[in-house]
Scaffold this motif. Structure first.
Motif, mmCIF file in Angstrom:
data_model
loop_
_atom_site.group_PDB
_atom_site.id
_atom_site.type_symbol
_atom_site.label_atom_id
_atom_site.label_comp_id
_atom_site.label_asym_id
_atom_site.label_seq_id
_atom_site.Cartn_x
_atom_site.Cartn_y
_atom_site.Cartn_z
ATOM 1 N N GLU A 1 -52.991 -35.653 31.007
ATOM 2 C CA GLU A 1 -51.932 -34.685 30.721
ATOM 3 C C GLU A 1 -51.674 -34.591 29.216
ATOM 4 O O GLU A 1 -51.517 -33.496 28.669
ATOM 5 C CB GLU A 1 -50.643 -35.065 31.459
ATOM 6 C CG GLU A 1 -50.672 -34.807 32.946
ATOM 7 C CD GLU A 1 -49.350 -35.164 33.617
ATOM 8 O OE1 GLU A 1 -48.422 -35.619 32.905
ATOM 9 O OE2 GLU A 1 -49.231 -34.976 34.838
ATOM 10 N N GLU B 1 -54.435 -32.686 27.524
ATOM 11 C CA GLU B 1 -54.303 -31.234 27.710
ATOM 12 C C GLU B 1 -53.294 -30.636 26.735
ATOM 13 O O GLU B 1 -53.436 -29.496 26.283
ATOM 14 C CB GLU B 1 -53.871 -30.933 29.148
ATOM 15 C CG GLU B 1 -54.962 -31.145 30.182
ATOM 16 C CD GLU B 1 -54.476 -30.850 31.594
ATOM 17 O OE1 GLU B 1 -53.333 -30.374 31.730
ATOM 18 O OE2 GLU B 1 -55.241 -31.082 32.546
ATOM 19 N N LYS B 2 -52.274 -31.401 26.391
ATOM 20 C CA LYS B 2 -51.235 -30.942 25.469
ATOM 21 C C LYS B 2 -51.609 -31.149 24.006
ATOM 22 O O LYS B 2 -50.877 -30.727 23.112
ATOM 23 C CB LYS B 2 -49.916 -31.676 25.765
ATOM 24 C CG LYS B 2 -49.343 -31.391 27.135
ATOM 25 C CD LYS B 2 -48.107 -32.256 27.394
ATOM 26 C CE LYS B 2 -47.551 -32.027 28.787
ATOM 27 N NZ LYS B 2 -46.378 -32.927 29.065
#
Length: 337
Positions: free
Chosen positions: A129, A132-133
């Motif tokens: 996660e 992805e950021k």
């Protein structure tokens, strides 16, 4: 300084990096001066960890105004999603940065631990996660278990990993085959313990040995002073002198039945002692100048060295024929002082 591409990442590292363990033993201002001098000397890869007390904070204090010149790697022992999310935020704050170039699963011991990491509520989910950021750019694994990393490199999870970190020095050469395998899969290789956990007292010879290893992307000798930094960064990839060859032969012979390779073959201990872990803490106490940190970590162990009942099970398993019960008794006496 030799430059390498760190596996399939877009990171171009100078082969001599900065290990963040010894920085714990200096002041915050001394650490800042050391980090700035390291960057000025060409070092551009800095490795630390959540578990290294003030190391992240000290490095962050020094690197805050030099962020565009360096790559920062840290690592966490967290195995679950929520714990890893929390550690990422702490690392970002300590290191005074909006992103981290490399975040590593710290000291993964076996497949059982890995299965927790990649479970639905595991730490891998948090790193993916964050990636992805753009908060985490790359993901790696550190371990003292060659068997585990061998398995991981051959597993379906290999594509999730961009770097591995494992001990490599002229006393512990098992990592060469491991790093060659990683290299064949375009995975970056990071050598921890380049001085054998303090057992090698000639840093120039130790680093020269590693500079000559083509399978290695970057080595991370611990640096706690300007003097150590200058010794490390000034080593050249030259041929060994006759004296250096003899030094290596002599130390290998002396350490043959004294040096723990942290392979883990001695485990499981009948009483639950993490034998390689205890041996490592003894090195931090005796050779790294990190006595207080070693004591704190030792006291937190569920089973300490004095739990040994001298059953001899570990003696049958150790491929290096170390007298483990005797060594545990010595360590127990050391930490119980």
């Amino acid at each position: 300084m030799i430059k390498n591409k760190l596996g399939k990442t877009n990171i171009i590292v100078n082969k001599i990096g900065f290990g963040g363990i010894p920085i714990q033993r200096v002041t915050k201002d001394e650490a800042k001066d050391l980090v700035i001098e390291a960057v000025n000397s060409g070092v551009n890869f800095f490795d630390t960890a959540r578990g290294y007390t003030c190391s992240e904070e000290y490095l962050g204090n020094g690197l805050a105004l030099l962020r565009d010149k360096v790559y920062i790697a840290t690592k966490s022992m967290s195995r679950t999603y929520e714990a890893m999310k929390k550690d990422i935020e702490i690392s970002l704050s300590n290191l005074q940065t909006s992103y981290l170039d490399l975040y590593q699963f710290h000291n993964v011991k076996n497949i059982d631990e890995w299965n927790i990491i990649i479970s639905d509520d595991g730490a891998m989910k948090a790193l993916l996660e964050a990636k992805e950021k753009g908060i985490i750019l790359h993901i790696g694994v550190t371990s003292h278990s060659k068997d585990f990393l061998d398995w991981l490199l051959d597993s379906k999870y290999c594509d999730l990993i961009e770097t591995i970190q494992y001990p490599l020095n002229f006393l512990e050469e098992e990592g060469i085959d491991l790093f060659l395998k990683a290299q064949s899969k375009n995975i970056g290789t990071i050598a921890m313990k380049p001085l054998g956990g303090g057992m090698i007292d000639n840093a120039e010879v130790a680093i020269k040995y590693l500079l000559r290893q083509d399978c290695l992307s970057v080595l991370i000798p611990g640096m706690g002073s300007i003097e150590e930094l200058k010794i490390n960064v000034n080593v050249k990839e030259d041929d060994f002198t006759n004296e250096e060859v003899e030094y290596i032969k002599k130390l290998k012979k002396e350490m043959a039945k004294e040096f723990c390779h942290r392979c883990g073959y001695c485990l499981p201990c009948t009483k639950g002692i993490d034998i390689p872990g205890v041996f490592t803490l003894e090195k931090y106490y005796q050779r790294y100048g990190l006595k207080d940190w070693a004591i704190t970590r030792y006291n937190a162990l569920k089973c300490k060295a004095d739990s040994c009942i001298n059953c001899g099970a570990c003696l049958k398993r150790c491929p290096y024929q170390l007298n483990i019960p005797k060594k545990l008794a010595e360590i127990a006496k050391l930490f119980n002082k």
